[in-house]
Design a protein around this motif. Structure first.
Motif, PDB file in Angstrom:
ATOM      1  N   PRO A  30      32.336  51.621  41.607  1.00 16.50           N
ATOM      2  CA  PRO A  30      33.397  51.969  40.650  1.00 16.50           C
ATOM      3  C   PRO A  30      34.762  51.365  40.957  1.00 16.50           C
ATOM      4  N   ALA A  31      34.994  50.916  42.182  1.00 23.69           N
ATOM      5  CA  ALA A  31      36.300  50.347  42.524  1.00 23.69           C
ATOM      6  C   ALA A  31      36.623  49.130  41.667  1.00 23.69           C
ATOM      7  N   VAL A  32      35.599  48.380  41.249  1.00 27.92           N
ATOM      8  CA  VAL A  32      35.845  47.174  40.459  1.00 27.92           C
ATOM      9  C   VAL A  32      36.180  47.516  39.009  1.00 27.92           C
ATOM     10  N   LEU A  33      35.970  48.765  38.603  1.00 30.33           N
ATOM     11  CA  LEU A  33      36.364  49.195  37.265  1.00 30.33           C
ATOM     12  C   LEU A  33      37.876  49.355  37.137  1.00 30.33           C
ATOM     13  N   SER A  34      38.552  49.414  38.252  1.00 30.02           N
ATOM     14  CA  SER A  34      39.998  49.647  38.246  1.00 30.02           C
ATOM     15  C   SER A  34      40.751  48.461  37.660  1.00 30.02           C
ATOM     16  N   SER A  35      41.760  48.754  36.860  1.00 32.96           N
ATOM     17  CA  SER A  35      42.589  47.686  36.285  1.00 32.96           C
ATOM     18  C   SER A  35      43.377  46.949  37.360  1.00 32.96           C
ATOM     19  N   ARG A  36      43.400  47.502  38.570  1.00 34.76           N
ATOM     20  CA  ARG A  36      44.099  46.839  39.675  1.00 34.76           C
ATOM     21  C   ARG A  36      43.399  45.549  40.087  1.00 34.76           C
ATOM     22  N   VAL A  37      42.086  45.485  39.886  1.00 36.22           N
ATOM     23  CA  VAL A  37      41.334  44.325  40.364  1.00 36.22           C
ATOM     24  C   VAL A  37      40.632  43.559  39.244  1.00 36.22           C
ATOM     25  N   ARG A  38      40.492  44.139  38.061  1.00 35.49           N
ATOM     26  CA  ARG A  38      39.698  43.499  37.012  1.00 35.49           C
ATOM     27  C   ARG A  38      40.600  42.881  35.946  1.00 35.49           C
ATOM     28  N   LEU A  39      39.967  42.061  35.116  1.00 34.90           N
ATOM     29  CA  LEU A  39      40.660  41.450  33.989  1.00 34.90           C
ATOM     30  C   LEU A  39      40.723  42.441  32.831  1.00 34.90           C
ATOM     31  N   THR A  40      41.865  42.486  32.162  1.00 34.60           N
ATOM     32  CA  THR A  40      42.019  43.385  31.012  1.00 34.60           C
ATOM     33  C   THR A  40      42.582  42.685  29.787  1.00 34.60           C
ATOM     34  N   SER A  41      42.807  41.382  29.885  1.00 31.13           N
ATOM     35  CA  SER A  41      43.332  40.625  28.750  1.00 31.13           C
ATOM     36  C   SER A  41      42.784  39.208  28.797  1.00 31.13           C
ATOM     37  N   PRO A  42      42.511  38.598  27.633  1.00 27.89           N
ATOM     38  CA  PRO A  42      42.145  37.183  27.645  1.00 27.89           C
ATOM     39  C   PRO A  42      43.267  36.342  28.239  1.00 27.89           C
ATOM     40  N   LEU A  43      42.878  35.250  28.880  1.00 29.05           N
ATOM     41  CA  LEU A  43      43.827  34.311  29.456  1.00 29.05           C
ATOM     42  C   LEU A  43      43.544  32.921  28.899  1.00 29.05           C
ATOM     43  N   VAL A  44      44.605  32.177  28.615  1.00 25.33           N
ATOM     44  CA  VAL A  44      44.452  30.798  28.152  1.00 25.33           C
ATOM     45  C   VAL A  44      45.352  29.895  28.985  1.00 25.33           C
ATOM     46  N   ARG A  45      44.961  28.648  29.092  1.00 27.03           N
ATOM     47  CA  ARG A  45      45.720  27.678  29.871  1.00 27.03           C
ATOM     48  C   ARG A  45      46.924  27.219  29.061  1.00 27.03           C
ATOM     49  N   SER A  46      48.102  27.420  29.618  1.00 34.60           N
ATOM     50  CA  SER A  46      49.333  27.045  28.914  1.00 34.60           C
ATOM     51  C   SER A  46      49.602  25.550  29.051  1.00 34.60           C
TER      52      SER A  46
END
Length: 730
Positions: free
Chosen positions: A52-68
């Motif tokens: 369950p530790a990997v469910l934490s928003s502290r370590v996981r992705l929560t938004s799409p990312l794109v290369r600027s």
């Protein structure tokens, strides 16, 4: 918050241990014992307890990312991110052809995701260039099992048979560290009077439990198996009646084995003749016995022949296809078995069908509603696909894998990934591979989604959703649905996992891995169902079910309990097939029902030690990390137990090098250089060093490994390559 307890399964290895989840504060869950699941009976390793530790928003992705434009990854909306991916894949396909777009999957994806990904590659993209990291897991065992038995399933019998047999030979397997809850089966074997033989160049935690530990040079398992078979013949321990009634090809195989006399095998392997004779005695004297292989003999450029030699030993002693006996492969990844059965692999269609079989193409194309001729042929295997990135393959969609760390010759593969015109990655964390992507999509995890997996026994299981994913996180099925629509395919890619599974049932019907008699209802009520499990009634009666009742506004949000609560959704035939816990008891899956002996002979590893590179490197895992470490390296408790890479070497080798415990040591191969602290122990051969492969950076073990491929399975030779050691001075 509701404190509903959800029975489900661990996200890590192929045991797929049962566990109970209860929602906790912070959008995560608490893990508790689930004693009713027969595989682990409540026991969990540290990885499972801390998942369950990997469910934490502290370590996981929560938004799409794109290369600027500046070259960094920045947050974006889902619409922008999906639009970029669809535009890039479409543009590449139009400019360079369908095979310029590649797809790379993972052995941790659920059956539904693996099925949908294979369908997406072949129907939407029209590309043949799809494979997955499970190729690096059990492909050699699968190839050898198929040759011998006509069909491969990791274990053709349940784990519960192990304690009741008389002897088990574990070849290149360390379950005490790779799947700790399984160790109880081997402990119970010994308590019941059985014996355990462990074959490993290291005295591992598993080998400590063995009645007999054989420590061959890495890459000589093939010669060892042939030497044991030679002794079986010479000592009159073959089962001649079984050979005559249930096999073909024995004469050629016996002749090949007799060329590997014990003293010759001793010179090759370093295992003494008395030890060889003792292994034969322990294996042959009981009425029942098993051979279980894992990555040690399989991850070789001759892995298929090596596993085949161990199968020949099992057949010659009359053990395959008999109760409490046989050959099995201990699959590593969580859904390594199911992931290849349903179309993620370069040469396979759902149901373990061959992509080159016209009837298989017709059947699956009919389920998919496409012309069979529109389906591409077989593509490249995993390493060959990765090696072609940036040349023939210009754009890549990658789901659930981290080849920058896990692929052989990893520095080269990292260069190939960097050379792509476009890379899109779906993952739960920003892995080393995701960090190189043009677009990264945050996807749901095990506790946030429903889906099925198939464990190492061939037991199909239901993982159930326990909590709602964070806002901004969607499932891989949603990703494929949206990308298909943007690329012009509006139908055929539902987001409801049960709807996908219903189609998978129809696609697999009549195939070697037939799931058509398995439903979500059955899986919710039973502790898994073993394939093959055909529908008893005609396939026409197996219809897709209506979408699940929504939990939220998102169509992928699916209630976990609907299938069990709504009788209208039960499409199980009135006469239910029980599944197949034990295979081959009456006949093998060959045309004539007989197993095939396949004659093999010893050959050296692709890269033998020499004056410049005088030592052999072998690689593997440690108990507190998993695979490329992308998830487990984000868990504080696991990092405290296994904080980083190391080089395990014998005191004599350390003395020649002038290295003390903890000193930095450089390991150099023809492909690169890795540096890690020395761990000095007599538990390893003096001519061998060991490195775990979970870490990136300068301690990346796969910088060193050899991509030489098995000619049949296309498995790289992870387990043996020539290296030299260098002291690193401050």
């Amino acid at each position: 918050m509701q404190n509903t307890v959800t029975p489900t399964h661990c996200p890590y290895c192929a045991l797929q241990c049962g566990m109970n989840l209860t929602p906790a504060d912070g959008g995560t869950v608490e893990v508790s014992e689930r004693a009713d699941f027969p595989v682990n009976r409540g026991a969990l390793c540290g990885k499972g307890r801390t998942a369950p530790a990997v469910l934490s928003s502290r370590v996981r992705l929560t938004s799409p990312l794109v290369r600027s434009e500046g070259g960094t990854l920045v947050p974006a909306t889902w619409d922008e991110a999906l639009g970029r991916i669809a535009e890039a894949l479409g543009r590449t396909r139009a400019a360079h052809g369908a095979d310029a777009v590649g797809v790379f999957g993972g052995g941790g994806l659920t059956n539904e995701k693996a099925y949908a990904l294979g369908k997406f590659a072949r129907v939407v993209l029209g590309t043949s260039q799809i494979d997955y990291n499970g190729r690096f897991c059990m492909s050699s065992a699968a190839a050898a099992g198929t040759k011998a038995f006509g069909l491969d399933r990791g274990l053709p019998f349940p784990l519960e048979d192990i304690p009741r047999t008389g002897c088990v030979i574990l070849v290149g397997s360390n379950p005490a560290e790779t799947m700790p809850p399984s160790l109880r089966y081997f402990t119970e074997l010994k308590e019941n009077g059985g014996t355990l033989i462990v074959i490993d160049p290291r005295r591992t935690r598993t080998a400590e439990h063995a009645d007999l530990h054989l420590a061959p040079r890495p890459g000589t398992d093939l010669a060892l198996a042939l030497g044991l078979l030679h002794l079986v013949v010479a000592e009159g321990r073959t089962d001649e009646r079984y050979i005559q009634e249930r096999t073909v090809g024995w004469e050629e195989t016996r002749a090949a084995a007799m060329a590997h006399w014990p003293e010759y095998v001793e010179r090759i392997t370093g295992v003494s003749v008395p030890q060889l004779r003792e292994a034969v005695r322990l294996f042959c004297e009981p009425e029942h016995a098993m051979v279980l292989t894992a990555r040690g003999p399989e991850q070789q450029s001759k892995g298929t022949d090596t596993v085949g030699a161990w199968i020949n030993l099992v057949l010659a002693t009359g053990r395959a296809g008999r109760p409490l006996s046989g050959y099995g492969c201990l699959t590593g990844q969580g859904n390594g078995q199911g992931g290849r059965e349903h179309g993620q692999k370069a040469d396979q269609l759902p149901g373990y069908r061959k992509l080159t079989d016209p009837e298989a193409r017709r059947h699956v194309a009919e389920v998919w509603g496409v012309d069979p001729d529109s389906l591409p042929g077989p593509g490249r295997s995993a390493y060959e696909l990765l090696d072609a990135l940036g040349t023939d393959i210009r754009a890549l969609l990658l789901m659930g894998s981290n080849p920058v760390v896990s692929a052989p010759r990893a520095a080269h593969i990292e260069e190939r990934i960097r050379s792509l015109d476009f890379l899109a990655v779906c993952d739960v964390v920003l892995s080393e591979t995701a960090a190189l992507a043009d677009v990264v999509l945050p996807v749901t995890q095990w506790a946030e989604e429903t889906g099925t997996t198939t464990n190492l026994e061939g037991r199909v299981l239901l993982r159930r959703r326990a909590i709602t994913p964070p806002e901004g996180v969607h499932s891989d099925l949603y990703v494929l649905h949206e990308l298909a629509a943007r690329l012009g395919v509006e139908k055929g890619f539902p987001t409801d996992p049960e709807e996908v599974f219903e189609e998978l049932r129809r696609a697999s019907a009549g195939g070697p891995a037939d799931y058509s008699g398995i439903t979500y209802r059955r899986l919710a009520e039973e502790n898994g169902v073993f394939w093959p499990c055909p529908a008893v009634e005609p396939a026409d009666d197996i219809e897709g079910s209506s979408p699940e009742a929504a939990v939220g506004d998102d169509p992928e949000d699916a209630s976990l309990d609907t299938a069990a609560d709504d009788p209208a959704r039960d499409v199980t035939p009135a006469a239910v097939h029980p599944g197949t816990p034990r295979m081959f008891l009456d006949r093998f899956a060959t045309d004539d029902g007989r197993a095939r002996f396949v004659p093999v002979s010893h050959r050296a590893v692709a890269e033998e030690p020499d004056d410049e590179y005088p030592v052999l490197l072998t690689t593997g895992r440690v108990v507190s990390q998993y695979q490329s470490g992308a998830q487990t390296r984000r868990v504080d408790e696991l990092n405290a137990a296994a904080p980083g890479p190391f080089v395990e070497l014998h005191p004599r080798l350390a003395e020649r090098l002038g290295a003390a415990e903890g000193d930095p040591v450089a390991v150099v191969s023809r492909r690169g250089r890795a540096v890690a602290p020395a761990r000095i122990t007599t538990a390893i051969r003096p001519d061998t060093v060991f490195m775990p492969f979970h870490w990136a950076g300068e301690g990346r073990a796969n910088t060193l490994t050899n991509p030489a491929l098995d000619p049949t399975s296309r498995m790289p030779e992870f387990k043996a390559c020539a290296v030299r050691l260098e002291a690193v001075r401050a």
